[in-house]
Design a protein around this motif. Structure first.
Motif, short mmCIF file in Angstrom:
data_model
loop_
_atom_site.label_atom_id
_atom_site.label_comp_id
_atom_site.label_asym_id
_atom_site.label_seq_id
_atom_site.Cartn_x
_atom_site.Cartn_y
_atom_site.Cartn_z
N UNK A 1 24.46 92.52 51.68
CA UNK A 1 25.66 92.05 52.37
C UNK A 1 26.11 90.70 51.83
N UNK A 2 25.13 89.83 51.61
CA UNK A 2 25.44 88.50 51.08
C UNK A 2 26.09 88.63 49.70
N UNK A 3 25.52 89.51 48.90
CA UNK A 3 26.03 89.72 47.55
C UNK A 3 27.49 90.20 47.61
N UNK A 4 27.75 91.15 48.55
CA UNK A 4 29.12 91.66 48.66
C UNK A 4 30.06 90.56 49.14
N UNK A 5 29.55 89.75 50.06
CA UNK A 5 30.39 88.66 50.57
C UNK A 5 30.77 87.71 49.44
N UNK A 6 29.79 87.39 48.58
CA UNK A 6 30.07 86.49 47.45
C UNK A 6 31.11 87.12 46.53
N UNK A 7 31.00 88.42 46.34
CA UNK A 7 31.98 89.10 45.50
C UNK A 7 33.38 89.08 46.11
N UNK A 8 33.44 88.95 47.43
CA UNK A 8 34.75 88.99 48.09
C UNK A 8 35.43 87.62 48.13
N UNK A 9 34.70 86.55 47.82
CA UNK A 9 35.28 85.22 48.01
C UNK A 9 36.57 85.05 47.23
N UNK A 10 36.51 85.33 45.93
CA UNK A 10 37.71 85.08 45.12
C UNK A 10 38.87 86.02 45.47
N UNK A 11 38.60 87.34 45.62
CA UNK A 11 39.73 88.20 46.02
C UNK A 11 40.38 87.73 47.33
N UNK A 12 39.56 87.40 48.31
CA UNK A 12 40.12 86.98 49.59
C UNK A 12 40.93 85.70 49.41
N UNK A 13 40.37 84.75 48.67
CA UNK A 13 41.08 83.49 48.47
C UNK A 13 42.40 83.73 47.74
N UNK A 14 42.35 84.54 46.68
CA UNK A 14 43.56 84.76 45.88
C UNK A 14 44.63 85.46 46.70
N UNK A 15 44.19 86.38 47.57
CA UNK A 15 45.16 87.12 48.37
C UNK A 15 45.71 86.27 49.51
N UNK A 16 44.84 85.44 50.10
CA UNK A 16 45.25 84.78 51.35
C UNK A 16 45.95 83.44 51.15
N UNK A 17 45.63 82.73 50.07
CA UNK A 17 46.18 81.37 49.93
C UNK A 17 47.70 81.35 49.97
N UNK A 18 48.31 82.37 49.35
CA UNK A 18 49.77 82.42 49.32
C UNK A 18 50.33 82.59 50.72
N UNK A 19 49.68 83.47 51.50
CA UNK A 19 50.18 83.70 52.85
C UNK A 19 49.79 82.56 53.77
N UNK A 20 48.67 81.94 53.46
CA UNK A 20 48.31 80.73 54.21
C UNK A 20 49.42 79.69 54.06
N UNK A 21 49.88 79.54 52.83
CA UNK A 21 50.98 78.59 52.60
C UNK A 21 52.22 79.01 53.38
#
Lengths: 300, 327, 550
Positions: free
Chosen positions: B187-207
């Motif tokens: 689970x930890x490994x999958x979470x680490x793999x999700x960090x960049x996709x989530x950040x890349x997808x969300x930062x724009x909408x966060x803005x």
């Protein structure tokens, strides 16, 4: 009686006119100029337009041809001042010709989507009732399909030519302007000046075009800058995924190509990325300036 | 017998979704009709050709010789039972394929939207309260820049920095296949793999949410009841918490539902770039491999997802805004 | 009553506006005292700076607007050196404020009880139960029906009058020394206004607080004031005991203002020959608004706006339609101008049924009946020049452009505007000028009937007088018939030959204005007339000094 003419006119309310005001355009420009960010946006926009116009002058010839050694670094070869990609294509030429494609896509797709949006929004907002119900259900349905996924489907069906991409982008982005025009129409149609025109005997079509539409347009124009930006983003995402028109230079496609050499030659992907970023930014900034200049009730 | 008002409201909202879903079904069908060639052509092409009699028999079998409206009814009946047909590329029913891929996409969406919403509202509230200060100018400018950024370009920059330069995060995939993690390590490994996709997808909408919340806070701050609260002697912090926040959040919540569709569209690029096996990546693959059944299944499913999310945000909105009469 | 110590004292208060405003100082050297147990009315027209005086006392001025000089004392204590935290301690506790529009002044998302409770939580250490008891008590004191239920309600669930009672409860809950009320009854109907004014009076007598009452309405002043101060463009022109200022105004501005207040004694009605033709006739009009639900939307209760309504209007006659909000009076105006259609009944213009005519006939009939709207800004298309606005009607009905423009220019002169005004856009004019443009537009088609829907309610009293005079003048000159819709009984008394009193969609009483006002028959009319603020005060007929006009 106290409606004594002498008393009343003695009070205030002069019959003379207030001092002449400067023309509308001058007022508009003065308000727009106040927002420095918007002026910066305008400068960026002018630069992008200049790049598009001068593409054939500064970088003549097909931007997709090989001009120098592949992966030439920027500022090392005067033939390709910003370097070349892995196929030896001039990045500067790609950027300039890409500006042309991006702007064209932005403008035409926006015209299509705003055009559809105005027609549907105006009809729904002016007539209301079941017409509105039907049109809005239709709009709702359209809005529930993610626009990029719908765009993929359209491109898959119609093929990846520049025309079908522009058409597709127009088709997937009309819903927001339609909703906006509808809301404007609904609020404007009950305004007193519209009722005044009706009670003068004006026909509905004339009322729509002469009374309501001119007053509904300013927010739509502001919103068009947002659609222009998203259109450019949609096209670049398609091109990035190699689903764009392969016969035209496109910033998105350049980034997609540059991705494979990201580790060694990052500039191949980053330069066109900055070009998209600045172009979209110019639209956002100008849109905000337009909004402030056209809706002065919003205070700074 | 009376229903609790919120239930009646929910039921009414669900009924309202019915015509929308029907229209989407018809739309999907029309798109299929627009496509050059039909299912049998695809099948025949897959088999490497067949004789005319066989093709005609196949057409009859699939009902393709029927009038269009009969085909439409049949098609809608199938969609209603989540029968999206057969994927000739993946050699399995489309519905199975989608079900396999759905969890990854849902996880990506949920994480990204939560981050975008919570972060955007918090930052926007702060910026709105300190409007026109130097810090607000910085935040707002950054917001503008992020909002103008194509998500694939942001993802690329992040890969360049965090994977290539710093080597902190993996470039893609859902997990480290070579490591054979199990249990919580997996689970930890999958979470680490999700960090960049989530950040890349969300930062724009966060803005995006930040800018929206900021202007909403500024707007609400100028309303009369805020002045009333000041006239009561309430300190600014309290006014922000009790009077401004909830009123200012309403337009942001409304847009959350609408934005879901856009974020789902954006995840096509992100899932493809980061090699995440979700339905959005599947959408891309089915375009590349001309798997129309799968593509249309995704179109319909994603529309259902958007309707579901809008339904939920409607309920949240109804709870947030006391002016909405639930009855 | 007025010899207590001053609770609030302004001395030479000067408030500066941000650069670029229409004048540098909003208030210029205001000196005014409010003593304990006294109601001081600060009167002025819009833009006089009266509200800013209130906000300055509370230190709630908008950013950019600031106190530039003078002192403000609360109970003898100078407020200037106090810190923001100290001011917060005073606000809501020692000094409280009641705002004009209770709908927007209350937080829509919080229960009413919570909003009153907030004052107690901010300024007292009372526990929950004590606070709840106090809220209950204060809501009873402001005479809200069902106080316990009201505390649980959200603002939108209460009526306008109840919301204003809540605002008053909120201001009074800690028994402040000073209450500032900024036009607290302007947004209310007359009958509600009367109750709220009585409530403020009673409470003030009971508590002995000082009240600074800001208003533009001399009727309200006559109703409630102990002392009056008159403000004009930031300058105090006159102050004194209410009876003095109201009946023997000294300053020319005050005199002119008071002279502009319509008296309640109607002038003799115009002599209308009994055989004058009926130009507009309504027969059995009914209109129900059924809130259109969406396919599965909630069903709302249909509202019957107009029920079985009939009237006749003769040439040269003015018929007043009076009533409170929700009485259906505006619906009547919209039906007879065919902006909406009645469910049943007929509207006859010169014998033809306007309500059921075919589209082409409707357009032809429209020229006989024209409308003047309430909001002069909203009723003029902001993107058209004035000349085009006025010429529009004749051109729709087939007149050539040059001729229509010529008529528009002569109409501008008729409404006392220079023909050069034609080249301007509506936003360049003041409120009264805009309304005159609206009248010119209505006259451009040479109609027989003008329907005026609250044409002066958005205007200041002095401008109002001017527009009313113009209407009366034109009516006589052009033999116009006027259907005059208004909530303001004073205005109706001045202009109308007959009045029709409406309540809940029905006509409760109709008759010659003088008769209805002196001897109302229906209980509703009686309560309406009894509610007119300052009913017992007759504005004195004062002569204006020649040099007095500002």
């Amino acid at each position: 009686m106290s409606l004594d003419p002498d008393l009343a006119t003695a009070l205030v309310e002069p019959s003379e006119l207030p001092p002449e005001e400067p023309g509308r355009l001058a007022v508009f420009w003065r308000r727009f100029r106040r927002n420095r960010a918007a002026v910066f946006g305008l400068v960026l926009f002018v630069l992008v337009v200049a790049a598009a116009l001068l593409a054939d002058v500064i970088t003549p010839g097909d931007p997709l041809r090989r001009v120098a050694q592949p992966l030439t670094d920027p500022f090392t070869n005067p033939v390709a001042p910003l370097g070349t990609d892995q196929l030896g294509r001039d990045i500067l030429a790609g950027l300039m010709h890409g500006a042309r494609v991006s702007l064209m896509i932005g403008v035409v797709a926006t015209l299509i989507s705003v055009g559809i949006g105005i027609v549907i929004g105006a009809v729904a907002g002016y007539w209301g009732g079941w017409v509105d119900d039907v049109l809005m259900r239709f709009t709702d349905a359209f809005q529930t399909v993610p626009s990029f996924i719908l765009l993929l489907a359209l491109v898959a069906i119609m093929g990846a030519s520049l025309e079908s991409i522009i058409f597709g982008i127009g088709i997937v982005s009309w819903t927001s302007p339609a909703r906006m025009v509808r809301a404007e129409f609904m609020s404007l149609r009950h305004r007193e000046f519209v009722e005044a025109a009706r009670s003068l005997g004006q026909r509905p079509v004339a009322t729509i075009f002469r009374e309501i539409l001119p007053n509904a347009l300013p927010p739509v124009i502001v919103f068009a800058s947002v659609i222009m930006a998203t259109s450019i983003l949609l096209e670049s995402a398609l091109a990035f995924l190699a689903l764009g028109d392969p016969n035209h230079a496109s910033w998105g496609n350049m980034i997609g190509q540059g991705r494979s050499v990201l580790r060694s030659d990052w500039y191949v992907a980053v330069l066109p990325g900055i070009a998209i970023l600045l172009t979209v930014l110019s639209f956002s900034l100008m849109g905000e300036g337009l909004n402030e200049a056209l809706n002065p009730r919003q205070k700074k | 017998m009376r229903m609790p008002p919120i239930l009646a409201y929910a039921l009414r909202r669900l009924l309202q979704a019915v015509p929308t879903i029907l229209i989407v079904m018809v739309g999907t069908f029309l798109l299929m009709q627009l496509a050059p060639g039909d299912m049998v052509d695809a099948l025949v092409g897959d088999m490497g050709g067949a004789d005319a009699a066989f093709i005609a028999r196949m057409r009859q079998e699939y009902g393709l010789d029927q009038p269009v409206w009969v085909q439409l009814m049949r098609y809608m009946g199938k969609l209603a039972t989540f029968d999206f047909g057969w994927s000739y590329v993946y050699e399995q029913p489309v519905s199975t394929l989608l079900l396999d891929r759905l969890p990854v996409t849902l996880a990506l969406m949920a994480a990204s939207l939560t981050l975008a919403f919570v972060g955007g509202v918090a930052l926007g509230a702060w910026a709105g309260r300190h409007a026109y200060s130097a810090a607000d100018n910085l935040i707002s400018t950054l917001g503008l820049v992020f909002y103008a950024m194509p998500n694939f370009f942001l993802a690329l920059l992040m890969i360049l920095l965090f994977s290539i330069h710093l080597g902190w995060l993996p470039v893609g995939g859902l997990r480290d296949i070579a490591a054979f993690h199990t249990g919580w390590r997996l689970w930890l490994d999958m979470a680490i793999h999700m960090i960049m996709p989530v950040a890349a997808l969300s930062l724009i909408y966060l803005a995006f949410y930040m800018r929206l919340m900021r202007s909403s806070v500024i707007e609400v701050s100028e309303l009369d009841f805020v002045r009333t609260a000041r006239a009561k002697g309430a300190p600014e912090g309290r006014i922000m918490r009790h009077h401004i926040m909830r009123n200012a959040m309403l337009p942001v919540v409304t847009l959350l539902g609408l934005q879901f569709a856009t974020v789902l569209g954006g995840s096509v690029v992100i899932e493809t770039m980061f090699a995440l096996p979700g339905i959005a990546q599947l959408a891309y693959n089915s375009v590349i491999r001309r798997d129309l059944n799968t593509l249309m299944g995704i179109v319909f499913l994603s529309s259902l997802l958007v309707i579901a999310v809008n339904f939920i945000t409607d309920l949240i909105y109804a709870r947030l805004d006391s002016r909405i009469e639930l009855r | 009553m007025s010899d207590g110590a001053p609770v609030l004292e302004f001395r030479d208060l000067t408030v500066a506006l941000p650069p670029g405003s229409d004048r540098p100082l909003a208030l210029d050297g205001l000196t005014l005292q409010v003593r304990a147990g006294e109601i001081v009315c600060l009167v002025g027209e819009s833009g006089s700076g009266k509200s800013l005086a209130a906000l300055a006392a509370m230190r709630l001025l908008a950013p950019g607007v600031q106190v530039a000089g003078g002192t403000i004392r609360l109970d003898g204590r100078d407020l200037a050196p106090l810190s923001e935290a100290e001011m917060r301690g005073l606000r809501g506790d020692d000094m409280a404020m009641i705002f004009q529009e209770p709908m927007t002044a209350l937080n829509p998302q919080k229960r009413v009880g919570w909003q009153i409770d907030e004052v107690l939580r901010l300024h007292t250490d009372l526990d929950r139960r004590a606070r709840r008891a106090r809220i209950r008590e204060i809501l009873e004191e402001v005479r809200i029906p069902d106080p316990a239920g009201a505390a649980q309600a959200y603002p939108h669930q209460l009526s306008g009058g109840q919301r204003q009672r809540v605002m008053i409860a909120m201001a009074l809950v800690l028994r402040p020394r000073l209450i500032i009320a900024d036009e607290p009854t302007t947004a209310l109907d007359v009958t509600t206004q009367k109750q709220v004014l009585a409530l403020i009076r009673d409470i003030q007598r009971g508590e002995g607080a000082g009240i600074l009452f800001i208003t533009h309405d001399f009727g309200v002043v006559a109703e409630i004031a102990d002392r009056v101060a008159v403000l004009r463009r930031g300058e105090l022109v006159e102050q004194g005991p209410a009876a003095e200022v109201l009946n023997r105004p000294q300053h020319p501005y005050t005199r002119a203002l008071i002279a502009a207040v319509p008296a309640l004694i109607p002038p003799p009605p115009a002599a209308i020959p009994p055989d004058a033709p009926v130009v507009l006739k309504a027969e059995g009009l009914d209109k129900t608004f059924s809130a259109r639900g969406t396919l599965f939307g909630p069903r709302r209760k249909p509202v019957q706006a107009v029920r079985d309504l009939s009237f006749e209007l003769r040439r040269g006659e003015t018929l007043g339609v009076v009533g409170e909000s929700g009485s259906g009076k505006t619906t009547v105006a919209r039906i007879v101008t065919r902006l909406i259609q009645p469910d049943s009944g007929r509207v006859l213009i010169g014998g033809e049924d306007f309500a059921h005519a075919k589209p082409a006939e409707v357009r032809a009939l429209r020229r006989h009946i024209q409308m003047v709207f309430q909001d002069p800004m909203a009723s003029l298309n902001p993107r058209k020049r004035v000349i085009d606005l006025i010429a529009q009607g004749p051109m729709i009905h087939g007149m050539k452009k040059a001729e229509a423009h010529a008529r528009a220019r002569s109409l501008l002169e008729l409404v006392e505007l220079s023909p050069a005004a034609g080249e301007r856009y509506p936003h360049e004019f003041s409120g009264g000028q805009r309304q005159r443009i609206g009248i010119a537009r209505a006259l451009a088609l040479e109609p027989r009937v003008i329907v005026a829907d609250e044409p002066v309610s958005a205007l200041d009293v002095s401008v109002q007088a001017q527009v009313l005079r113009l209407l009366a003048d034109l009516r006589a000159r052009l033999q116009l018939s006027l259907l005059f819709v208004t909530h303001d009984l004073r205005v109706a008394a001045q202009l109308c030959d007959r009045v029709m009193v409406m309540s809940k969609g029905e006509v409760v009483e109709t008759g010659p204005t003088a008769e209805v006002f002196s001897d109302p028959q229906h209980p509703y009319t009686q309560s309406l007339i009894a509610s007119i603020p300052g009913r017992d005060w007759t504005p004195p007929r004062v002569a204006l000094e020649t040099e007095g006009a500002p």
